[in-house]
Enzyme design. Structure first.
Site, PDB file in Angstrom:
ATOM      1  N   ALA A   1       0.813  -1.216   0.000  1.00 42.41           N
ATOM      2  CA  ALA A   1       0.000   0.000   0.000  1.00 42.41           C
ATOM      3  C   ALA A   1       0.847   1.267   0.000  1.00 42.41           C
ATOM      4  CB  ALA A   1      -0.924  -0.003   1.217  1.00 42.41           C
TER       5      ALA A   1
ATOM      6  N   GLU B   1     -17.219   4.726  -6.414  1.00 44.25           N
ATOM      7  CA  GLU B   1     -17.419   3.592  -7.318  1.00 44.25           C
ATOM      8  C   GLU B   1     -18.465   2.640  -6.752  1.00 44.25           C
ATOM      9  OE1 GLU B   1     -14.943  -0.156  -9.294  1.00 44.25           O
ATOM     10  OE2 GLU B   1     -13.861   1.444  -8.253  1.00 44.25           O
TER      11      GLU B   1
END
Length: 449
Positions: free
Chosen positions: A248, A312
Site C-alpha cells: 500500500a 465507485e
C-alpha cells in the site's frame, strides 16, 4: 447549476418533449411526464380555504418505480435532465444495443452523441472542462442507463470513476489534455486495477514501474478492464516501491495512452452478461512513460484509490437499485398480460404476494440509497456506508432478477426478453468494485475494532 447544464437543458429538452418516449420501447419505460402530486393544506377552521400544495412522492407511492418527478432528493431541474437522458437512451442506445452485443462493444458514435447531449463529465468542474453539475445529475445518468436495460456504454466508469482521479490528482497539463475531450466523448477512459492474481486485494498487484532516468518503464498485465478495448487513456495501478513496508505504501498511478510503444490490448473477453460492454485484457511490455504520465504523487496511489472507491461502490449500488426497479416494472407488465389457468398470471395470489414482497424490498433499498446519494452530494458519505450500500443493493438486485425471471416462466430464459439480459447482467454486481465478501469484511472491521 452550471451554465453548460443550463444550455443542455434549454435545448427544448423539457418534460413534455419526452411524453411518448416509452410508447414504442420494449423496455417499457414510463412516459416522461411529471409525477408531482397535490395534497390538501388546511388549518381545519371552517372559514379557511383549502389550498393545494405540490409535493414529490417517494417511489412507494408513485404509479411506477421509474416515474419522473418522484423522490424528494431531486428538483424539477433534475427531472428535466432525466427526461433528456431517458430520450437519449431510448432513441440512441436501445435500438442499436443488439448489434453492440454482437460486436462486443458500442460504437464511437454513441460516445460522441453522449458528449453532445451533456451526459459525460457531468460532475467534473466546469472550469476543468466538465459540465459542473452536482452529483445528483450524475446519479440520474446512472439510473437512466439501468432503466433502459442497456449495459453496454461504460459512461459511469468513464465520467464518475476515471475523470475524478484526473480532476482531483492530475497536473494542470493532464487536466487540460484529457478532461475536455473526455466530456465531449472524443477520448474514452478506463482504470486498470485488477490483475490475473489480484482482484479485490489491491495489495496483491504485481504490475510495476521502474524509474530509468526521468522516465518510468512499465511492465505487467491487467484483466477484466471495463472500456479496456476502446479506451484512449487508462489509469494503471502499478508498484513503484517494492521495498516499501507494505504494498500500500509503494503503489502509484499512471496515465497510459493508446498507441504507446509496448502497450497492447488483448482480446475482448466473452462474458455471460454485459455483452455489449468492451471488457479487455491489457499488456505492458517495457512501456516507457514520461514523468508527465505519473498521476498525483509517487507512491500515493493506494491512498487515492481508497479515497475514490466509495464513489465507485455508490455507483454500483444505485445502478443495482435502478435495475431492480426496472425488473419489477418489466415483470409487473408481463404478469398482467400473460395468461395461465384461464386468467392473467397477475390474478394468482402467489404472484401478487411475490410482487408485494419484491416492491417492498426495492422501496426499502431505494430509501437507503437516496440517503447515500444525498450524503455523497454533501461530501459526507463514508466508506463503511458505501460498502453497505454496495453489498446490500447488489445482493438485492440478484434476488430480484431471479424472482422476476421465475415469474416470466420459460420466456424469461429467452434472450429477446429484457428480463433475461437483466438477469445475466446482474450477476457481476456483487463481484466487481470489491466483492461483497470484502464489503462485509470492511463493515465488520468498523464494528469490532
Amino acid at each position: 447549476m452550471a451554465a453548460t447544464v443550463r444550455t443542455v437543458l434549454s435545448r427544448g429538452l423539457i418534460l413534455q418533449r419526452a411524453v411518448n418516449l416509452a410508447a414504442n420501447s420494449s423496455c417499457r419505460l414510463p412516459v416522461a411526464s411529471s409525477t408531482l402530486l397535490h395534497r390538501c393544506r388546511s388549518t381545519g377552521a371552517p372559514e379557511q380555504d383549502v389550498t393545494l400544495e405540490m409535493f414529490r412522492p417517494e417511489t412507494s407511492s408513485a404509479p411506477s418505480l421509474m416515474d419522473i418527478g418522484t423522490r424528494r432528493i431531486f428538483q424539477e431541474e433534475h427531472d428535466m435532465y432525466r427526461a433528456s437522458a431517458r430520450k437519449f437512451w431510448t432513441e440512441e442506445v436501445l435500438p442499436n444495443h443488439p448489434q453492440y452485443e454482437k460486436d462486443g462493444q458500442v460504437s464511437r458514435e454513441v460516445w460522441l452523441k453522449a458528449g453532445e447531449q451533456g451526459l459525460l463529465g457531468v460532475n467534473t468542474p466546469e472550469e476543468l472542462g466538465g459540465i459542473g453539475a452536482d452529483m445528483l445529475y450524475a446519479a440520474v445518468g446512472w439510473e437512466e442507463q439501468s432503466y433502459s436495460n442497456c449495459s453496454g456504454p461504460g459512461y459511469a466508469l468513464h465520467s464518475d470513476i476515471v475523470m475524478p482521479y484526473i480532476a482531483k490528482y492530475g497536473s494542470q497539463e493532464q487536466k487540460e489534455k484529457f478532461l475536455p475531450d473526455m466530456t465531449a466523448g472524443r477520448k474514452i477512459g478506463a482504470i486498470a486495477m485488477t490483475e490475473p492474481g489480484a482482484g479485490s486485494d489491491l495489495q496483491g498487484v504485481r504490475t510495476n514501474a521502474k524509474k530509468v532516468g526521468d522516465d518510468w518503464i512499465l511492465n505487467g498485465s491487467k484483466v477484466f478492464i471495463t472500456n479496456g478495448w476502446m479506451a484512449d487513456v487508462i489509469i494503471v495501478v502499478a508498484i513503484t516501491n517494492p521495498q516499501a513496508k507494505s504494498a500500500a505504501h509503494g503503489i502509484s498511478l499512471f496515465l497510459v495512452e493508446e498507441g504507446m510503444p509496448g502497450f497492447k490490448k488483448g482480446r475482448k473477453l466473452e462474458k455471460i452478461g454485459m455483452k455489449a460492454q468492451d471488457t479487455a485484457e491489457l499488456f505492458f511490455d517495457d512501456v516507457r512513460l514520461p514523468p508527465s504520465a505519473l498521476l498525483g504523487q509517487e507512491n500515493k496511489g493506494f491512498v487515492y484509490l481508497m479515497q475514490e472507491l466509495p464513489q465507485e461502490r455508490l455507483i454500483i449500488a444505485d445502478m443495482a437499485i435502478a435495475s431492480s426497479e426496472f425488473m419489477f416494472e418489466e415483470t409487473r407488465n408481463y404478469v398482467k398480460e400473460r395468461k395461465a389457468f384461464g386468467k392473467t398470471v397477475s390474478r394468482l395470489q402467489t404472484i401478487q404476494h411475490k410482487l408485494a414482497e419484491i416492491k417492498t424490498d426495492i422501496v426499502v433499498g431505494r430509501a437507503f440509497l437516496d440517503q447515500c446519494l444525498e450524503l455523497h452530494n454533501q461530501g459526507r458519505l463514508d466508506s463503511n456506508t458505501a460498502s453497505m450500500a454496495k453489498f446490500w443493493a447488489s445482493d438485492l438486485q440478484n434476488r430480484v432478477a431471479t424472482q422476476c425471471l421465475q415469474m416470466h416462466g420459460g420466456w424469461g430464459y429467452m434472450w429477446e426478453y429484457p428480463i433475461a439480459k437483466a438477469f445475466v447482467d446482474s450477476r457481476v454486481q456483487p463481484i466487481y468494485g470489491g466483492s461483497n465478501e470484502i464489503m462485509k469484511e470492511l463493515i465488520a472491521r468498523s464494528i469490532v475494532n
